[in-house]
Enzyme design. Sequence first.
Site, PDB file in Angstrom:
ATOM      1  N   ASP A  50       0.836  -1.199   0.000  1.00 30.70           N
ATOM      2  CA  ASP A  50       0.000   0.000   0.000  1.00 30.70           C
ATOM      3  C   ASP A  50       0.872   1.250   0.000  1.00 30.70           C
ATOM      4  OD1 ASP A  50      -2.182   1.646   0.178  1.00 30.70           O
ATOM      5  OD2 ASP A  50      -2.951   0.821   2.047  1.00 30.70           O
ATOM      6  N   ASP A  51       0.870   1.979  -1.099  1.00 27.27           N
ATOM      7  CA  ASP A  51       1.637   3.228  -1.241  1.00 27.27           C
ATOM      8  C   ASP A  51       3.147   2.998  -1.286  1.00 27.27           C
ATOM      9  OD1 ASP A  51      -0.817   4.447  -1.120  1.00 27.27           O
ATOM     10  OD2 ASP A  51      -0.473   5.496   0.775  1.00 27.27           O
ATOM     11  N   CYS A  88      -5.616   4.438  -4.040  1.00 27.91           N
ATOM     12  CA  CYS A  88      -5.805   3.059  -3.587  1.00 27.91           C
ATOM     13  C   CYS A  88      -7.080   2.400  -4.101  1.00 27.91           C
ATOM     14  CB  CYS A  88      -5.815   3.010  -2.055  1.00 27.91           C
ATOM     15  SG  CYS A  88      -4.453   3.887  -1.259  1.00 27.91           S
ATOM     16  N   ARG A  92      -7.722  -0.867  -6.716  1.00 27.01           N
ATOM     17  CA  ARG A  92      -8.291  -2.136  -6.264  1.00 27.01           C
ATOM     18  C   ARG A  92      -9.499  -2.540  -7.106  1.00 27.01           C
ATOM     19  NH1 ARG A  92      -5.129  -0.425  -2.508  1.00 27.01           N
ATOM     20  NH2 ARG A  92      -4.442  -1.750  -0.808  1.00 27.01           N
ATOM     21  N   LYS A 145      -6.684  -4.764   3.424  1.00 32.01           N
ATOM     22  CA  LYS A 145      -7.505  -3.588   3.123  1.00 32.01           C
ATOM     23  C   LYS A 145      -8.459  -3.850   1.962  1.00 32.01           C
ATOM     24  CE  LYS A 145      -6.406   1.016   1.293  1.00 32.01           C
ATOM     25  NZ  LYS A 145      -5.356   2.042   1.308  1.00 32.01           N
ATOM     26  N   HIS A 147     -11.522  -1.480   1.024  1.00 30.61           N
ATOM     27  CA  HIS A 147     -11.650  -0.133   0.450  1.00 30.61           C
ATOM     28  C   HIS A 147     -12.550  -0.075  -0.774  1.00 30.61           C
ATOM     29  CE1 HIS A 147      -9.278   3.921   0.032  1.00 30.61           C
ATOM     30  NE2 HIS A 147     -10.493   4.073   0.566  1.00 30.61           N
ATOM     31  N   HIS A 236       1.589   2.246   4.130  1.00 33.72           N
ATOM     32  CA  HIS A 236       0.665   3.386   4.193  1.00 33.72           C
ATOM     33  C   HIS A 236       0.754   4.071   5.565  1.00 33.72           C
ATOM     34  CE1 HIS A 236      -3.120   5.622   4.110  1.00 33.72           C
ATOM     35  NE2 HIS A 236      -3.351   5.239   2.859  1.00 33.72           N
ATOM     36  N   ASP A 342       0.023  -0.529  -5.080  1.00 35.78           N
ATOM     37  CA  ASP A 342      -1.247  -0.053  -5.628  1.00 35.78           C
ATOM     38  C   ASP A 342      -1.165   1.320  -6.284  1.00 35.78           C
ATOM     39  OD1 ASP A 342      -0.868   1.336  -3.271  1.00 35.78           O
ATOM     40  OD2 ASP A 342      -2.925   1.103  -2.564  1.00 35.78           O
ATOM     41  N   ASN A 343      -0.094   2.050  -6.069  1.00 32.64           N
ATOM     42  CA  ASN A 343       0.100   3.369  -6.703  1.00 32.64           C
ATOM     43  C   ASN A 343       1.471   3.876  -6.289  1.00 32.64           C
ATOM     44  OD1 ASN A 343      -2.508   4.035  -4.491  1.00 32.64           O
ATOM     45  ND2 ASN A 343      -0.438   4.722  -3.965  1.00 32.64           N
ATOM     46  N   LYS A 396       1.690   9.756  -5.512  1.00 37.15           N
ATOM     47  CA  LYS A 396       0.303   9.324  -5.352  1.00 37.15           C
ATOM     48  C   LYS A 396      -0.673  10.489  -5.521  1.00 37.15           C
ATOM     49  CE  LYS A 396      -2.806   7.435  -1.802  1.00 37.15           C
ATOM     50  NZ  LYS A 396      -2.903   6.951  -0.409  1.00 37.15           N
TER      51      LYS A 396
END
Length: 550
Positions: A50-51, A88, A92, A145, A147, A236, A342-343, A396
Amino acid sequence: MRRSIYIQIKFRRQFKIVGLLIMVPFIACSETYQVPFDNKRPNILLLVADDLGYSDLGCYGGDIDTPNIDELAAKGILFSRFHTAPMCAPTRAMLLTGNDNHIAGIGRQNLRTEVFGYEGHLSNRVAALPSLLQKSGYHTYMTGKWHLGNNKKDNPHNNGFENSFVLLEGVGNHFSRQGIFKESPESHYTLDGNVTTWPEGQYSTDLYTDKLIEYINNNKDDEKPFFAYAAYTSPHWPLQVSETYWKKYEGQYDEGYEKLRDQRLHNLIEKGLIPKDTGLPLQNDRLVSWGSLTEDEKHKESRKMELYAGMVDNLDENIGRIIQYLKDIGEYENTFIVFMSDNGAAGEDYFNNPNIRPHISDYYVDDFEVMGEPNSLVSYGAPWAEASTSPFRDFKEFTSNGGILAPLIISGPMIERTNQIHHGFATVMDLAPTFIELAKTIYPKRQNGHKLYPMKGFSMLPFVKGESKNIHTPEYVFSLEHSGYTMLRKGFWKITNTQYPFSEANFELFDLSKDISERYDLKEAFPEKYRELLEEWDKFSKDTKLQLKR
């Protein structure tokens, strides 16, 4: 020996298989075809950070200790031009549907409406990947996660996951269910669709790994393949991790983020991930130079990066635990493994944002003495994020390369290509078609009475097997929009707009074959190419019914 039963499907409410009537809720179209139920189909392990920034991992030129992820790259394929959404939730949605985030219902993160493309959950225009895999005979497990909607009907348990332990929101405390914002005093977790608590004393990445291994272990002897999705919340913000992990990086970043950015550029060139003549875009003029910080400010900034590195180090250790477990139970040889972020790296600093700070829970502080502890809320921040996304522009949220180019590694014993870097274009939408082909199943034309949009992604399997040189043709068009930030890519040409409010006049044109850092706007030099991409943008806008106002 592979055990396969081929099921002929007539597209009515029921079909016949060796004298048994079985419901078919997942397909309704006019053709008749066969679906193989083969228990020796490969397992699929999807690992999402994540991130995580482009240049953080050791195999991507980073200075963080990531031996387990690096080993995956050494035994597989490392992608240098893998594209995600800039945030995010839309990533997803694209990941689990193989489609554009608007078609999938997540046109804008954390926005829920009745408007086409902005429903705030997976729409009835797409079929969720885990549901398709589950109905084709796979065990389906998820931790981490979600989301993609907080309502019960939106839960992963109702989208094909047999077992799940998930954080419904986009962010949570790594040590407890303590909420981040005053409006939500507690984060929301569900276990197999039901509200659950956080086990006291557990750390997020460790817990998600424990649960995923538990799920696989529960059914390890029934010979059915599994789809296991670890949607980690690391690294994250809030930057929280035991000092066991961050202490090993103490002092490593004392020269500052500008120095790290330069080092990462050099390392990426040395590893062959970017061209030798790649230069850095101008530093964001909103960022404060390292040299202008006080000593106390430098210490605090260095600690941020130490914590971030510690979180990534811990993430790598947990991925190593999963790999070792698969080897221990004899399933590693039959597991297709994907690792991705994810990014781009996150530039947010909500605690120090005057518009958001009043909404932060009073539980949190950002004092230097407690940084990394459960009541600490510190963010990576824009300066380190810019170093982490080196050599790209921005991070991001933005549709420039710093926001949408992310690490991707595909590995596993069945991968024909090993220890290779692939510079061809790939997108997060390509993963769902790849998994569907691996599972020898199909994507339906209709579901629950709704006509489905065809997937926009392409299966990577022909490339992974060495049967083709690229995943996409040069004419493939990839478009993105999120919160008014936009881009479209066709071949090596890209238009992007990272200004708000949106105006078509603000599109810039880049030739990514010569300028992956997006430093030189060429729309005046190549007006015909610019108009060609604007025409493609107009088609995309109409197809997805974009709402370009926040």
